[in-house]
Write an enzyme that holds these catalytic residues in place. Structure first.
Site, PDB file in Angstrom:
ATOM      1  N   ASP A 273       0.857  -1.183   0.000  1.00  0.00           N
ATOM      2  CA  ASP A 273       0.000   0.000   0.000  1.00  0.00           C
ATOM      3  C   ASP A 273       0.898   1.239   0.000  1.00  0.00           C
ATOM      4  OD1 ASP A 273      -2.542   1.339   0.151  1.00  0.00           O
ATOM      5  OD2 ASP A 273      -2.052   1.837   2.219  1.00  0.00           O
ATOM      6  N   ASN A 281      -1.178  13.869  -3.982  1.00  0.00           N
ATOM      7  CA  ASN A 281      -2.281  14.451  -4.746  1.00  0.00           C
ATOM      8  C   ASN A 281      -2.530  15.904  -4.350  1.00  0.00           C
ATOM      9  OD1 ASN A 281      -2.900  12.165  -6.301  1.00  0.00           O
ATOM     10  ND2 ASN A 281      -4.173  11.301  -4.682  1.00  0.00           N
ATOM     11  N   ASP A 290      -1.512  10.016 -10.202  1.00  0.00           N
ATOM     12  CA  ASP A 290      -1.736   8.916 -11.147  1.00  0.00           C
ATOM     13  C   ASP A 290      -0.412   8.383 -11.684  1.00  0.00           C
ATOM     14  OD1 ASP A 290      -4.446   9.124 -10.808  1.00  0.00           O
ATOM     15  OD2 ASP A 290      -4.790  10.297 -12.628  1.00  0.00           O
ATOM     16  N   GLU A 316      -4.524   2.556  -4.214  1.00  0.00           N
ATOM     17  CA  GLU A 316      -3.060   2.550  -4.188  1.00  0.00           C
ATOM     18  C   GLU A 316      -2.514   1.243  -3.635  1.00  0.00           C
ATOM     19  OE1 GLU A 316      -4.277   5.229  -0.608  1.00  0.00           O
ATOM     20  OE2 GLU A 316      -5.089   4.678  -2.551  1.00  0.00           O
TER      21      GLU A 316
END
Length: 409
Positions: A273, A281, A290, A316
């Site tokens: 993860d 972000n 992304d 993620e």
């Protein structure tokens, strides 16, 4: 952000382009082609067919399905029917049309796809046609000799084409050559069927040009079947990362679990993860986020060995299945992944360094779990422990939490 291709891949493309230019020039200089042949109905017909087949980006950059489509059939038939200089000219003209179309559509890479596929086709076509002429002669009189030469031509064309495309894919994605998608059994089989169809089309045309009209429907049917097969495969691919998705993982882990249970071998699972993706972000924008997800996906893909399977579990989160692999070996493999992610050189739109890290958990069957669901649960618990301990580390699941092994960087 556009993909930045490794220098090795770009060097390979330009080397192929230079060789193709040399071959093209030499074939026209020494090929003894009468310029009146440029106006012949035969050349006009096959030039039109090749352009129609290649136009519209049929041969996109590093296409893992090779030239899966009617284009491969038409091209190989044209190679058999036309003198090589005219065949090469038809490829060049169709390539220029393809480039112009991609520029018109503002494609981010208007040259990398068409020029490599054109140059590789010219190089491969030159080698295979030279072998054909060397075996059967310019005008073969023996049907047996013609058949043998044609079989050699078909096999050599396919082998060299697969070699070049697989090499480019591996250089571009940084993976081992033997793990490249172009040498997988289904891809090789598809390429073989297409080339055989092209050979049949060429023989039919040489026997009676009008008979190819009766082959249009079967050729279109073949194209339709290939497109359906390609679409069926795409349902297992995660669009953002290019690796497998949860659907594929769900099917594959069941298959591997049954095999390992039957053989009495270990089945290990790595759950990963990404750390602080929300901060990425918020700081750099979702487009960079992304890119970060895609970059981590490529790390998992490049870390595959033997029969390992990597997939994006969701968001993620990533997962890797390691059949016939002990928990300790899986633990070390997870640490390699963690270090690769930590070393990723991701840049923002302003060329700022974007720091990335990942937490991973490892569990194994039958040591930690009795079935698939409990194996997934144990790996997830180990991942949670890695997060709790400070992130950017690998945690190996143990029943006794006091004995958990934490490998920190």
């Amino acid at each position: 952000m556009n993909k930045r291709h490794p220098k090795q891949a770009l060097y390979f493309i330009w080397t192929c382009n230079i060789v193709a230019i040399a071959v093209f020039s030499a074939s026209w200089h020494f090929g003894g082609i009468d310029l009146s042949q440029l106006y012949s109905p035969v050349f006009a017909t096959w030039l039109l067919l090749v352009c129609l087949a290649r136009h519209g980006g049929l041969f996109d950059f590093v296409d893992s399905k090779l030239s899966a489509g009617i284009g491969c059939v038409i091209e190989f038939a044209a190679l058999i029917i036309l003198p090589f200089p005219l065949f090469a000219l038809s490829i060049v003209i169709s390539c220029l049309i393809n480039m112009a179309d991609r520029i018109r559509k503002k494609h981010p890479e208007p040259f990398l796809g068409p020029d490599f596929n054109a140059s590789s086709t010219i190089v491969v076509g030159f080698v295979s046609s030279s072998v054909f002429i060397g075996t059967a002669g310019a005008n073969p009189s023996s049907e047996l000799l013609f058949t043998v030469a044609l079989l050699m031509n078909t096999a050599l064309f396919g082998i060299l084409r697969i070699f070049l495309i697989n090499t480019l894919i591996c250089l571009d994605e940084g993976i081992a050559w033997r793990t490249g998608p172009a040498i997988k059994g289904d891809t090789v089989f598809t390429e073989g069927i297409l080339l055989i169809t092209g050979a049949v089309l060429a023989i039919t045309y040489l026997f009676n040009p009008y008979l190819i009209l009766f082959l249009i429907a079967p050729a279109l049917l073949l194209q339709n079947l290939l497109q359906k097969a390609n679409k069926a495969e795409l349902i297992y691919i995660d669009e953002k990362t290019g690796i497998h998705n949860y659907r594929y993982f769900d099917e594959k882990i069941n298959e591997m679990y049954m095999a390992c249970k039957k053989n009495g071998t270990s089945l290990s699972l790595i759950f990963g993860d990404m750390d602080y993706l929300r901060d990425v972000n918020n700081t750099y924008g979702h487009s960079v986020g992304d890119d970060a997800i895609a970059a981590v996906g490529q790390v998992f893909k490049q870390s595959l060995q033997d029969d390992f399977t990597a997939a994006r579990f969701g968001g993620e989160e990533f997962v890797m299945i390691l059949p016939e692999t002990s928990k300790g070996a899986a633990f070390q493999h997870a640490e390699i992944i963690r270090r690769k992610v930590e070393k990723l050189n991701l840049r923002s739109e302003k060329n700022e360094k974007v720091a990335l890290s990942i937490s991973l958990g490892v569990a194994s069957f039958p040591e930690n779990a009795e079935d698939i669901q409990s194996l997934i649960q144990k790996a997830d618990e180990a991942l949670y422990e890695a997060k709790r301990k400070g992130k950017n580390q690998v945690c190996l699941y143990e029943e006794n939490k006091a004995e958990k092994l934490i490998l920190a960087h």
